[in-house]
Design a protein around this motif. Structure first.
Motif, PDB file in Angstrom:
ATOM      1  N   LEU A 124       0.970  -1.015  -0.008  1.00 21.09           N
ATOM      2  CA  LEU A 124      -0.018  -0.040   0.159  1.00 21.09           C
ATOM      3  C   LEU A 124       0.866   1.313   0.068  1.00 21.09           C
ATOM      4  O   LEU A 124       0.692   2.373  -0.625  1.00 21.09           O
TER       5      LEU A 124
ATOM      6  N   ASN B  60       0.677   4.039  -2.822  1.00 22.30           N
ATOM      7  CA  ASN B  60       0.370   5.526  -2.377  1.00 22.30           C
ATOM      8  C   ASN B  60       1.515   6.345  -3.300  1.00 22.30           C
ATOM      9  O   ASN B  60       1.373   7.413  -3.877  1.00 22.30           O
TER      10      ASN B  60
ATOM     11  N   SER C 290      -6.171   3.297   2.601  1.00 19.12           N
ATOM     12  CA  SER C 290      -5.104   2.392   3.401  1.00 19.12           C
ATOM     13  C   SER C 290      -5.087   2.217   4.768  1.00 19.12           C
ATOM     14  O   SER C 290      -4.979   1.111   5.188  1.00 19.12           O
TER      15      SER C 290
END
Length: 497
Positions: free
Chosen positions: A38, A42, A62
């Protein structure tokens, strides 16, 4: 008085560790990998879009995904609790938490057991010596279970060296069970049963000679009526669960039973070395415990049937309740209410062999109590992989700490390394757990019984956690009819703590 040829010193036992994968910042390895993916996602979104709102939304999503994996409540992650609650509400909406059995019920059969115990069948076969034994086929997992009646031995007037030998023998028995191909697990069930003197009266009647003097008959009858064991007594059962055995001549249940029967004498001999005199239970004897558990109102009738040796009158398909309702925190069956807990933490540090005594002894104020100690055995190949994996995870957890390493991390490394050495020298590897069930009659105070059980567990240095959302399944798992609950898990282990 001691025997000079034996060691009477008190031995302490411990070095058990809960399996756990170790990642960064105290997270499990799976959560660490997922969080890393994650983070990369991002960064990638911000790099290509240069949009702060989009990146902020992704960061919030997230956090919502990872947060419940990190935060734990009572030993369970947030995701576990949410999944359990969702599954329970879905089952309730579909009417699966309500059971109606009996001849006119919605479930086919005379009185089949509910839930995961409903897809079981009971058969009876004979050993070479002519002894009958019951075999339960758990069809959903294709497991086969045999059960033994065990006469419990007290520790009064027993030398410490004898207790040490029994404990050592029990470890050897579990190791031998693990080396047996096809063995899945074992369960020792210690059940407290209300006793109305029916069985002892039947035994006294059996051993009293009809031509004995009237005074002798009167003394025997008064002895039965004044027995101190006539309040609550203990019953102990040992159940062994096997998977489908490749060594069997065929795939039929009878072929599996024949192969299991060949192994029973060897396993009973190994159990005898641990002071466990195990006697195979017939099909009729198999039926007593689940019938009494699901229908506590029949306890006196069942005692009379068992006392007269008429267990063959009982049927497996009639063992279930007439009505049952699965609640979030307890289970109701035929007007009675039951709570089942699972072991959350094992005793910390080292403990003596009698550590579980406060939880196991029968008590008049907790008349219906069942403690099931569950063992999951592993063969040699599995044991090598597991002990090596546990040691690597413990070492990684210790080395990931900065500054002063916690004592718990160091102890975990020492324990897992000791398990590797012991396994390399021939010891077996067994995972263990515990289920505790308390049942109260209509009108009895359930919160008081709950407090008593949890107090008894504290005295035994056992941490208990109520089985929220699956009280019916936990109740069946504690019966000792061959059900190994982890095999029926509906939540992925990757989401667990």
């Amino acid at each position: 008085m001691t025997d000079g040829g034996h060691d009477n010193s008190l031995i302490l036992y411990g070095r058990w560790e809960k399996p756990r994968t170790t990642g960064l910042y105290g997270m499990t390895w799976g959560v660490t990998v997922f969080a890393g993916i994650l983070v990369i996602l991002n960064i990638g979104v911000f790099w290509f879009t240069r949009s702060l709102p989009a990146t902020g939304i992704l960061l919030a999503v997230s956090a919502l995904l990872v947060g419940p994996m990190v935060i734990t409540f009572g030993g369970r992650t947030g995701w576990e609790l949410m999944i359990l609650r969702t599954q329970f509400q879905w089952s309730k909406w579909r009417g699966e938490t309500l059971f109606r059995g009996g001849a006119f019920g919605t479930v086919p059969g005379i009185g089949r057991m509910p839930g995961i115990a409903g897809d079981t069948r009971l058969y009876e076969y004979e050993l070479r010596g002519g002894e009958r034994f019951g075999l339960v086929h758990l069809r959903s997992k294709n497991h086969f279970a045999v059960s033994f009646s065990v006469q419990p031995r007290g520790q009064e007037r027993v030398d410490q060296w004898q207790i040490n030998d029994w404990v050592r023998g029990w470890g050897d028995f579990l190791a031998q069970l693990g080396s047996a191909r096809g063995a899945v697990g074992a369960a020792v069930v210690i059940e407290s049963v209300p006793d109305n003197r029916t069985r002892i009266s039947a035994e006294v009647k059996r051993i009293t000679h009809p031509d004995a003097p009237a005074y002798a008959k009167q003394v025997m009858a008064e002895t039965a009526l004044s027995s101190a064991a006539a309040i609550v007594r203990s019953e102990v059962r040992l159940t062994l669960t096997f998977g489908r055995l490749r060594e069997a001549a065929g795939k039929e249940v009878a072929d599996q039973a024949a192969e299991i029967g060949r192994r029973m004498s060897t396993l009973m001999g190994a159990a005898a070395q641990a002071g466990v005199e195990a006697t195979p239970m017939s099909a009729g004897e198999w039926c007593v415990a689940p019938t009494r558990a699901y229908n506590p109102q029949l306890t006196e009738d069942l005692e009379a049937i068992a006392g007269n040796g008429n267990e063959d009158q009982l049927h497996w398909d009639a063992a279930g309740p007439v009505t049952a309702v699965n609640k979030w925190d307890h289970w109701e069956h035929n007007g009675y209410r039951s709570i089942t807990w699972e072991m959350a933490t094992a005793p910390a540090g080292q403990v003596p062999a009698h550590v579980l005594r406060p939880l196991l002894i029968p008590r008049a104020d907790v008349r219906r109590k069942r403690v099931a100690i569950i063992y999951r055995v592993h063969n040699t190949a599995e044991a090598v992989k597991l002990v090596d994996s546990d040691y690597r995870e413990a070492l990684a957890a210790e080395q990931s700490k900065k500054g002063v390493v916690s004592a718990a991390a160091t102890v975990r490394v020492e324990n897992t390394n000791a398990a590797r050495r012991e396994q390399a020298t021939g010891a077996g590897l067994t995972r263990f757990g515990m289920l505790v069930t308390a049942t109260v009659a209509p009108g009895e105070d359930l919160p008081s019984i709950r407090a008593e059980i949890e107090g008894m567990a504290d005295g035994a240095h056992i941490g208990l956690r109520r089985c929220y959302g699956y009280q019916d399944a936990a109740f069946a798992g504690a019966l000792g009819i061959g059900i190994i609950l982890p095999e029926y898990a509906s939540t992925s282990s990757k989401l667990s703590a």
